[in-house]
Write a protein that holds these residues in place. Structure first.
Motif, PDB file in Angstrom:
ATOM      1  N   LYS A 169      53.256 -41.618 -10.586  1.00 41.35           N
ATOM      2  CA  LYS A 169      53.369 -43.035 -10.256  1.00 41.35           C
ATOM      3  C   LYS A 169      54.121 -43.747 -11.378  1.00 41.35           C
ATOM      4  CE  LYS A 169      49.347 -43.725  -7.245  1.00 41.35           C
ATOM      5  NZ  LYS A 169      48.103 -44.524  -7.023  1.00 41.35           N
ATOM      6  N   VAL A 170      54.788 -44.835 -11.024  1.00 45.79           N
ATOM      7  CA  VAL A 170      55.554 -45.615 -11.994  1.00 45.79           C
ATOM      8  C   VAL A 170      54.830 -46.932 -12.243  1.00 45.79           C
ATOM      9  CG1 VAL A 170      57.739 -46.781 -12.463  1.00 45.79           C
ATOM     10  CG2 VAL A 170      57.736 -44.569 -11.274  1.00 45.79           C
ATOM     11  N   TYR A 171      54.658 -47.268 -13.521  1.00 42.94           N
ATOM     12  CA  TYR A 171      54.013 -48.518 -13.907  1.00 42.94           C
ATOM     13  C   TYR A 171      54.967 -49.300 -14.810  1.00 42.94           C
ATOM     14  CZ  TYR A 171      49.719 -46.315 -12.229  1.00 42.94           C
ATOM     15  OH  TYR A 171      48.778 -45.704 -11.454  1.00 42.94           O
ATOM     16  N   LYS A 172      55.046 -50.592 -14.606  1.00 38.59           N
ATOM     17  CA  LYS A 172      55.886 -51.448 -15.438  1.00 38.59           C
ATOM     18  C   LYS A 172      55.058 -52.019 -16.574  1.00 38.59           C
ATOM     19  CE  LYS A 172      59.255 -52.837 -11.926  1.00 38.59           C
ATOM     20  NZ  LYS A 172      59.900 -53.981 -11.223  1.00 38.59           N
ATOM     21  N   THR A 189      39.415 -39.547 -17.448  1.00 34.40           N
ATOM     22  CA  THR A 189      38.093 -39.902 -16.920  1.00 34.40           C
ATOM     23  C   THR A 189      36.986 -39.047 -17.529  1.00 34.40           C
ATOM     24  OG1 THR A 189      38.523 -38.440 -15.033  1.00 34.40           O
ATOM     25  CG2 THR A 189      38.965 -40.783 -14.723  1.00 34.40           C
ATOM     26  N   ASN A 190      37.331 -37.870 -18.014  1.00 26.36           N
ATOM     27  CA  ASN A 190      36.318 -37.002 -18.634  1.00 26.36           C
ATOM     28  C   ASN A 190      36.124 -37.302 -20.122  1.00 26.36           C
ATOM     29  OD1 ASN A 190      38.607 -35.974 -19.785  1.00 26.36           O
ATOM     30  ND2 ASN A 190      38.417 -33.911 -18.931  1.00 26.36           N
ATOM     31  N   GLY A 191      36.826 -38.342 -20.614  1.00 30.16           N
ATOM     32  CA  GLY A 191      36.693 -38.736 -22.006  1.00 30.16           C
ATOM     33  C   GLY A 191      37.704 -38.110 -22.937  1.00 30.16           C
ATOM     34  N   GLU A 192      38.447 -37.136 -22.473  1.00 33.36           N
ATOM     35  CA  GLU A 192      39.471 -36.492 -23.304  1.00 33.36           C
ATOM     36  C   GLU A 192      40.574 -37.481 -23.622  1.00 33.36           C
ATOM     37  OE1 GLU A 192      42.641 -32.743 -23.130  1.00 33.36           O
ATOM     38  OE2 GLU A 192      41.162 -33.037 -21.523  1.00 33.36           O
ATOM     39  N   LYS A 193      41.067 -37.453 -24.870  1.00 33.98           N
ATOM     40  CA  LYS A 193      42.118 -38.360 -25.316  1.00 33.98           C
ATOM     41  C   LYS A 193      43.359 -37.566 -25.711  1.00 33.98           C
ATOM     42  CE  LYS A 193      38.968 -41.902 -27.150  1.00 33.98           C
ATOM     43  NZ  LYS A 193      39.359 -43.011 -26.253  1.00 33.98           N
ATOM     44  N   PRO A 219      48.541 -54.581 -24.149  1.00 33.41           N
ATOM     45  CA  PRO A 219      47.147 -54.525 -23.692  1.00 33.41           C
ATOM     46  C   PRO A 219      46.843 -53.219 -22.948  1.00 33.41           C
ATOM     47  CG  PRO A 219      48.163 -56.630 -23.134  1.00 33.41           C
ATOM     48  CD  PRO A 219      49.255 -55.745 -23.620  1.00 33.41           C
ATOM     49  N   GLN A 220      45.558 -52.916 -22.864  1.00 33.08           N
ATOM     50  CA  GLN A 220      45.109 -51.700 -22.174  1.00 33.08           C
ATOM     51  C   GLN A 220      45.476 -51.771 -20.692  1.00 33.08           C
ATOM     52  OE1 GLN A 220      40.822 -51.100 -21.952  1.00 33.08           O
ATOM     53  NE2 GLN A 220      41.107 -48.923 -22.387  1.00 33.08           N
ATOM     54  N   LEU A 221      45.928 -50.644 -20.171  1.00 33.03           N
ATOM     55  CA  LEU A 221      46.317 -50.566 -18.769  1.00 33.03           C
ATOM     56  C   LEU A 221      45.434 -49.552 -18.065  1.00 33.03           C
ATOM     57  CD1 LEU A 221      48.344 -51.178 -16.428  1.00 33.03           C
ATOM     58  CD2 LEU A 221      49.739 -49.294 -17.319  1.00 33.03           C
ATOM     59  N   ALA A 222      44.747 -49.998 -17.006  1.00 30.39           N
ATOM     60  CA  ALA A 222      43.894 -49.104 -16.230  1.00 30.39           C
ATOM     61  C   ALA A 222      44.706 -48.472 -15.110  1.00 30.39           C
ATOM     62  CB  ALA A 222      42.716 -49.877 -15.654  1.00 30.39           C
ATOM     63  N   ILE A 223      44.704 -47.153 -15.061  1.00 34.15           N
ATOM     64  CA  ILE A 223      45.445 -46.420 -14.034  1.00 34.15           C
ATOM     65  C   ILE A 223      44.438 -45.841 -13.045  1.00 34.15           C
ATOM     66  CG2 ILE A 223      47.003 -44.484 -13.582  1.00 34.15           C
ATOM     67  CD1 ILE A 223      48.128 -44.894 -16.383  1.00 34.15           C
ATOM     68  N   LYS A 224      44.516 -46.287 -11.810  1.00 32.02           N
ATOM     69  CA  LYS A 224      43.531 -45.893 -10.801  1.00 32.02           C
ATOM     70  C   LYS A 224      44.195 -45.069  -9.692  1.00 32.02           C
ATOM     71  CE  LYS A 224      40.821 -50.092 -11.618  1.00 32.02           C
ATOM     72  NZ  LYS A 224      40.235 -51.306 -11.002  1.00 32.02           N
ATOM     73  N   ASP A 225      43.380 -44.230  -9.078  1.00 34.56           N
ATOM     74  CA  ASP A 225      43.800 -43.484  -7.884  1.00 34.56           C
ATOM     75  C   ASP A 225      44.994 -42.567  -8.133  1.00 34.56           C
ATOM     76  OD1 ASP A 225      41.804 -44.834  -6.461  1.00 34.56           O
ATOM     77  OD2 ASP A 225      43.158 -46.508  -6.063  1.00 34.56           O
ATOM     78  N   LEU A 226      45.131 -42.036  -9.334  1.00 33.55           N
ATOM     79  CA  LEU A 226      46.203 -41.091  -9.645  1.00 33.55           C
ATOM     80  C   LEU A 226      45.661 -39.675  -9.463  1.00 33.55           C
ATOM     81  CD1 LEU A 226      49.121 -40.687 -10.657  1.00 33.55           C
ATOM     82  CD2 LEU A 226      48.181 -40.592 -12.981  1.00 33.55           C
ATOM     83  N   GLN A 227      46.216 -38.951  -8.503  1.00 34.04           N
ATOM     84  CA  GLN A 227      45.729 -37.626  -8.161  1.00 34.04           C
ATOM     85  C   GLN A 227      46.408 -36.550  -9.022  1.00 34.04           C
ATOM     86  OE1 GLN A 227      43.168 -37.360  -5.978  1.00 34.04           O
ATOM     87  NE2 GLN A 227      43.289 -39.613  -5.971  1.00 34.04           N
TER      88      GLN A 227
END
Length: 268
Positions: free
Chosen positions: A16-19, A40-44, A3-11
């Motif tokens: 950061k490590v995500y499981k 966030t700017n739409g670039e993929k 599933p889609q994972l939202a990554i927030k507050d990444l400077q």
């Protein structure tokens, strides 16, 4: 599909490590992992990597493998088989050669270890077995090449490479590259058995760690040696291709570079 994972507050420049919880992995072959990242700017961007699940269980005094070229119930774990098949893992060396599928060439392998030895069993499916070479030339027929490097090695040819083949002189193991004081040449240490049965060739061996690592004292649960192996193919006219278990095809067979190896995870 994950599933889609939202990554927030990444400077910027932050890590950061995500499981990520994956579906059950029944066989431990290489898996392709692809991830599409939307900024966030739409670039993929698309990230693709190979994932390996090469778990090597510990062999205690009550379940050490018997090196006889066959598997008895409970001798190896049913959960640690590596599957090797498919044209994407085949390097063709002759323009007149083609890969005809799993019955033409495929393999599965499993391992165990203890403080003294690495134990490995490889079953190769090959419709035609042919090897008329011996000693240092045994790579030129059907057989196995195995590469092992210390966990700290990240690139180059500082690794041990072994050739394992059923030759006219019987089962042989030859060292082509060394990463310690052991010399290039025939390897007599450990145990080796190779059995041809129908279209199956079964390779089983126990190789002492001091033969394949610079320092055997590092061997324990959590250690991750670099690792790759290939299956050479000869249908009677010389080595025409090979199938390889590695991060990048050609790690052993062409490039001799640890940077392209997989690794093995020594477990409890």
């Amino acid at each position: 599909q994950i599933p889609q994972l939202a990554i927030k507050d990444l400077q910027p420049q932050e890590t950061k490590v995500y499981k990520i919880f994956l579906p059950e992995i029944v066989t431990k072959e290489m898996r392709d992992f692809g991830m599409e990242v939307t900024l966030t700017n739409g670039e993929k961007m698309y990230i693709e990597e190979k994932m390996f699940f090469t778990v090597v269980p510990y062999a205690d005094e009550n379940n050490k493998p018997v090196i006889d070229g066959k598997i008895s119930p409970g001798e190896y774990s049913n959960e640690t088989w590596l599957e090797l098949s498919g044209a994407e893992n085949v390097m063709l060396l002759d323009e007149n050669t083609s890969y005809m599928g799993d019955d033409d060439l495929s393999a599965k392998a499993t391992m165990k270890y203890d403080e003294d030895n690495l134990y490995m069993f490889i079953e190769v499916t090959d419709n035609i077995f042919f090897n008329e070479s011996v000693d240092s030339q045994a790579w030129d027929g059907d057989g196995i090449q195995l590469g092992i490097a210390a966990e700290s090695v990240t690139s180059g040819s500082n690794y041990c490479e072994l050739g394992i083949a059923l030759t006219p002189d019987g089962p042989q193991m030859y060292r082509y590259l060394t990463n310690n004081s052991k010399q290039i040449g025939m390897v007599d240490a450990g145990e080796l058995q190779i059995v041809r049965d129908g279209t199956k060739t079964r390779y089983e061996f126990a190789i002492p760690w001091e033969e394949i690592l610079p320092d055997k004292s590092v061997v324990k649960s959590g250690y991750r040696p670099k690792f790759a192996f290939l299956v050479n193919e000869d249908d009677g006219l010389g080595r025409n291709s090979y199938m390889e278990y590695s991060q990048v095809l050609g790690a052993i067979g062409t490039n001799k570079n640890v940077a392209y190896f997989s690794d093995m995870n020594l477990a409890d």
